[in-house]
Design a protein around this motif. Structure first.
Motif, mmCIF file in Angstrom:
data_model
loop_
_atom_site.group_PDB
_atom_site.id
_atom_site.type_symbol
_atom_site.label_atom_id
_atom_site.label_comp_id
_atom_site.label_asym_id
_atom_site.label_seq_id
_atom_site.Cartn_x
_atom_site.Cartn_y
_atom_site.Cartn_z
ATOM 1 N N ALA A 192 -22.247 21.060 -53.382
ATOM 2 C CA ALA A 192 -22.626 21.501 -52.035
ATOM 3 C C ALA A 192 -21.587 22.450 -51.456
ATOM 4 O O ALA A 192 -21.934 23.486 -50.861
ATOM 5 C CB ALA A 192 -22.806 20.286 -51.126
ATOM 6 N N VAL A 193 -20.313 22.135 -51.637
ATOM 7 C CA VAL A 193 -19.257 23.005 -51.133
ATOM 8 C C VAL A 193 -19.300 24.357 -51.845
ATOM 9 O O VAL A 193 -19.153 25.416 -51.215
ATOM 10 C CB VAL A 193 -17.882 22.340 -51.300
ATOM 11 C CG1 VAL A 193 -16.752 23.322 -51.001
ATOM 12 C CG2 VAL A 193 -17.770 21.127 -50.379
ATOM 13 N N GLY A 194 -19.515 24.338 -53.163
ATOM 14 C CA GLY A 194 -19.613 25.591 -53.900
ATOM 15 C C GLY A 194 -20.761 26.461 -53.424
ATOM 16 O O GLY A 194 -20.624 27.677 -53.276
ATOM 17 N N LEU A 195 -21.905 25.861 -53.136
ATOM 18 C CA LEU A 195 -23.059 26.617 -52.649
ATOM 19 C C LEU A 195 -22.797 27.210 -51.269
ATOM 20 O O LEU A 195 -23.187 28.353 -50.984
ATOM 21 C CB LEU A 195 -24.285 25.711 -52.610
ATOM 22 C CG LEU A 195 -24.846 25.287 -53.972
ATOM 23 C CD1 LEU A 195 -25.917 24.214 -53.803
ATOM 24 C CD2 LEU A 195 -25.417 26.489 -54.721
ATOM 25 N N HIS A 196 -22.137 26.446 -50.411
ATOM 26 C CA HIS A 196 -21.840 26.965 -49.080
ATOM 27 C C HIS A 196 -20.778 28.065 -49.151
ATOM 28 O O HIS A 196 -20.784 28.976 -48.313
ATOM 29 C CB HIS A 196 -21.392 25.829 -48.167
ATOM 30 C CG HIS A 196 -22.526 24.952 -47.711
ATOM 31 N ND1 HIS A 196 -23.188 24.105 -48.574
ATOM 32 C CD2 HIS A 196 -23.132 24.811 -46.504
ATOM 33 C CE1 HIS A 196 -24.148 23.471 -47.909
ATOM 34 N NE2 HIS A 196 -24.135 23.887 -46.664
ATOM 35 N N ARG A 228 -32.053 24.284 -55.679
ATOM 36 C CA ARG A 228 -32.643 25.595 -55.408
ATOM 37 C C ARG A 228 -32.920 25.866 -53.931
ATOM 38 O O ARG A 228 -33.004 27.028 -53.517
ATOM 39 C CB ARG A 228 -33.936 25.750 -56.193
ATOM 40 C CG ARG A 228 -35.045 24.814 -55.741
ATOM 41 C CD ARG A 228 -36.249 24.901 -56.625
ATOM 42 N NE ARG A 228 -37.261 23.910 -56.242
ATOM 43 C CZ ARG A 228 -38.314 23.602 -56.971
ATOM 44 N NH1 ARG A 228 -38.485 24.212 -58.132
ATOM 45 N NH2 ARG A 228 -39.179 22.701 -56.553
ATOM 46 N N ASN A 229 -33.076 24.821 -53.096
ATOM 47 C CA ASN A 229 -33.452 25.033 -51.699
ATOM 48 C C ASN A 229 -32.264 25.253 -50.770
ATOM 49 O O ASN A 229 -32.460 25.606 -49.605
ATOM 50 C CB ASN A 229 -34.259 23.834 -51.184
ATOM 51 C CG ASN A 229 -35.602 23.706 -51.867
ATOM 52 O OD1 ASN A 229 -36.187 24.691 -52.316
ATOM 53 N ND2 ASN A 229 -36.093 22.480 -51.965
ATOM 54 N N LEU A 234 -30.144 28.554 -45.942
ATOM 55 C CA LEU A 234 -29.059 29.232 -45.233
ATOM 56 C C LEU A 234 -29.310 30.729 -45.111
ATOM 57 O O LEU A 234 -28.438 31.477 -44.684
ATOM 58 C CB LEU A 234 -27.733 28.987 -45.957
ATOM 59 C CG LEU A 234 -27.318 27.513 -46.077
ATOM 60 C CD1 LEU A 234 -26.061 27.385 -46.923
ATOM 61 C CD2 LEU A 234 -27.102 26.902 -44.708
ATOM 62 N N GLY A 235 -30.521 31.169 -45.500
ATOM 63 C CA GLY A 235 -30.896 32.568 -45.344
ATOM 64 C C GLY A 235 -30.442 33.480 -46.455
ATOM 65 O O GLY A 235 -30.499 34.704 -46.312
ATOM 66 N N GLU A 236 -30.024 32.926 -47.596
ATOM 67 C CA GLU A 236 -29.545 33.746 -48.715
ATOM 68 C C GLU A 236 -30.499 33.616 -49.897
ATOM 69 O O GLU A 236 -30.689 32.535 -50.434
ATOM 70 C CB GLU A 236 -28.132 33.320 -49.124
ATOM 71 C CG GLU A 236 -27.099 33.449 -48.012
ATOM 72 C CD GLU A 236 -26.934 34.877 -47.515
ATOM 73 O OE1 GLU A 236 -27.389 35.816 -48.218
ATOM 74 O OE2 GLU A 236 -26.365 35.056 -46.435
ATOM 75 N N LEU A 237 -31.102 34.739 -50.270
ATOM 76 C CA LEU A 237 -32.126 34.731 -51.317
ATOM 77 C C LEU A 237 -31.713 35.510 -52.561
ATOM 78 O O LEU A 237 -32.291 35.304 -53.633
ATOM 79 C CB LEU A 237 -33.433 35.326 -50.778
ATOM 80 C CG LEU A 237 -33.993 34.681 -49.502
ATOM 81 C CD1 LEU A 237 -35.208 35.465 -49.019
ATOM 82 C CD2 LEU A 237 -34.361 33.227 -49.743
ATOM 83 N N ASP A 238 -30.742 36.417 -52.427
ATOM 84 C CA ASP A 238 -30.401 37.319 -53.527
ATOM 85 C C ASP A 238 -29.354 36.720 -54.453
ATOM 86 O O ASP A 238 -28.252 37.260 -54.634
ATOM 87 C CB ASP A 238 -29.906 38.656 -52.977
ATOM 88 C CG ASP A 238 -30.975 39.385 -52.195
ATOM 89 O OD1 ASP A 238 -32.150 39.220 -52.540
ATOM 90 O OD2 ASP A 238 -30.636 40.110 -51.245
ATOM 91 N N VAL A 239 -29.671 35.578 -55.038
ATOM 92 C CA VAL A 239 -28.764 34.923 -55.981
ATOM 93 C C VAL A 239 -29.542 34.589 -57.248
ATOM 94 O O VAL A 239 -30.592 33.943 -57.192
ATOM 95 C CB VAL A 239 -28.165 33.636 -55.381
ATOM 96 C CG1 VAL A 239 -27.290 32.929 -56.405
ATOM 97 C CG2 VAL A 239 -27.356 33.951 -54.122
ATOM 98 N N THR A 240 -29.046 35.041 -58.383
ATOM 99 C CA THR A 240 -29.682 34.763 -59.666
ATOM 100 C C THR A 240 -29.239 33.402 -60.180
ATOM 101 O O THR A 240 -28.048 33.080 -60.150
ATOM 102 C CB THR A 240 -29.309 35.847 -60.692
ATOM 103 O OG1 THR A 240 -29.732 37.125 -60.207
ATOM 104 C CG2 THR A 240 -29.971 35.570 -62.028
ATOM 105 N N GLN A 241 -30.193 32.600 -60.628
ATOM 106 C CA GLN A 241 -29.879 31.282 -61.186
ATOM 107 C C GLN A 241 -30.179 31.281 -62.684
ATOM 108 O O GLN A 241 -31.215 31.781 -63.118
ATOM 109 C CB GLN A 241 -30.714 30.190 -60.506
ATOM 110 C CG GLN A 241 -30.425 30.025 -59.027
ATOM 111 C CD GLN A 241 -31.153 28.832 -58.439
ATOM 112 O OE1 GLN A 241 -31.791 28.069 -59.145
ATOM 113 N NE2 GLN A 241 -31.048 28.669 -57.135
ATOM 114 N N THR A 242 -29.267 30.725 -63.446
ATOM 115 C CA THR A 242 -29.468 30.647 -64.882
ATOM 116 C C THR A 242 -28.687 29.468 -65.435
ATOM 117 O O THR A 242 -27.847 28.882 -64.751
ATOM 118 C CB THR A 242 -29.027 31.958 -65.576
ATOM 119 O OG1 THR A 242 -29.401 31.931 -66.950
ATOM 120 C CG2 THR A 242 -27.521 32.151 -65.476
#
Length: 316
Positions: A192-196, A228-229, A234-242
């Motif tokens: 969670a901290v990494g995502l924020h 993924r949510n 937090l309003g950030e969509l431009d992140v690639t997940q792999t």
């Protein structure tokens, strides 16, 4: 605000610029979509009437703090983004350092319904008005904060933006040039901290980070589905997940080792060999610099991508 963005027409000096503007407007409109059962604000800051050094005219003003910036039709801010500098006292203010706050208010929600609010008074705050709840001293722990932290976890991961603690805030807001390693036992909030932190970097260093892109790497697709949510909320969509496997599969294999070499390379002791080799190399690979990461342009070491490129905020 979303309606305002959708009403805009992309007008560029050439077709390429116009398509770029269209894409920007689309991403902005998607980031402003309302998320069901997710309130736009979770706190309020009342600044003391007496200005402090460098307060930029915020003395005596109140600000609602939320997941994204929202303004009224006349442009007046209605909700301040949690990542903005003016929002930081929500996470950092204490009796020892009130950061020029008179009052900090926390809101409690059940789904999208407001169920409670709680005021914390700091030194110099006046008596509560008729529209305020009974305040509690800032020295007492917030019951709303405790209830949220102890809330049973089920389903996909949710953001922790309303409950970030001071030591977590230090990690989230660390300078982009600083490589961050988050360590801890299972369930302590590392991911969670990494995502924020990713969300903060995309806010504070948007052009620098978006120019190179952000890659979030997870161990498997199930894990990525679980988290993924968080960034969209937090309003950030431009992140690639792999995943690690997908990332490796994208690189063409040019050779193979025999069994003896594979055993040596797979030995845990090889990590120490690589560490000594990297530290003793005395230089950087061609085309790389100490402050450049191939994934997002933020600070990196010679051996690893910075923490803000991963789903857990960790590195090896």
């Amino acid at each position: 605000m979303r309606e305002d963005v959708l009403s805009l027409r992309a007008m560029g000096g050439d077709p390429v610029s116009e398509e770029y503007l269209k894409a920007e407007l689309y991403h902005r409109a998607e980031a402003l979509k309302d998320i069901p059962d997710t309130p736009l604000f979770f706190g309020r800051l009342d600044y003391a009437d007496e200005p402090a050094a460098g307060d930029d005219g915020i003395a005596g003003h109140s600000f609602h703090i939320g997941r994204r910036h929202v303004h009224a039709p006349d442009g007046t801010p209605a909700v301040i983004d949690w990542r903005a500098p003016v929002s930081r006292p929500f996470y950092r203010a204490s009796p020892a350092d009130p950061m020029n706050l008179a009052r900090r208010r926390r809101f409690g929600f059940s789904g999208g319904d407001l169920t409670a609010y709680e005021d914390e008074l700091f030194a110099g705050a006046g008596a509560p008005g008729p529209d305020r709840s009974a305040p509690v001293p800032a020295t007492r722990p917030s019951q709303i904060l405790i209830d949220e932290i102890e809330r049973p976890r089920s389903g996909p991961m949710r953001d922790i933006v309303a409950t970030i603690q001071p030591d977590q805030d230090d990690i989230v807001r660390a300078d982009a040039a600083q490589t961050v390693c988050v360590q801890g036992a299972p369930g302590t909030g590392k991911t969670a901290v990494g995502l924020h932190r990713v969300a903060y970097l995309l806010y504070a260093y948007r052009e620098q980070v978006r120019r190179r892109g952000v890659v979030m790497i997870g161990p498997n697709r199930a894990f990525l589905a679980y988290i993924r949510n968080v960034l969209p909320a937090l309003g950030e969509l431009d992140v690639t997940q792999t995943t690690v496997g997908e990332l490796v599969a994208s690189v063409q294999v040019r050779g193979s080792d025999d069994e003896a070499a594979a055993i040596v390379k797979g030995d845990a002791r090889m990590a120490e060999v690589l560490r000594r080799a990297a530290r003793g190399a005395g230089g950087w690979p061609p085309g790389r610099s100490r402050s450049s990461c191939t994934s997002c342009g933020t600070g990196a070491s010679a051996t690893a991508r910075p923490a803000n490129c991963s789903s857990t905020g960790s590195r090896t």
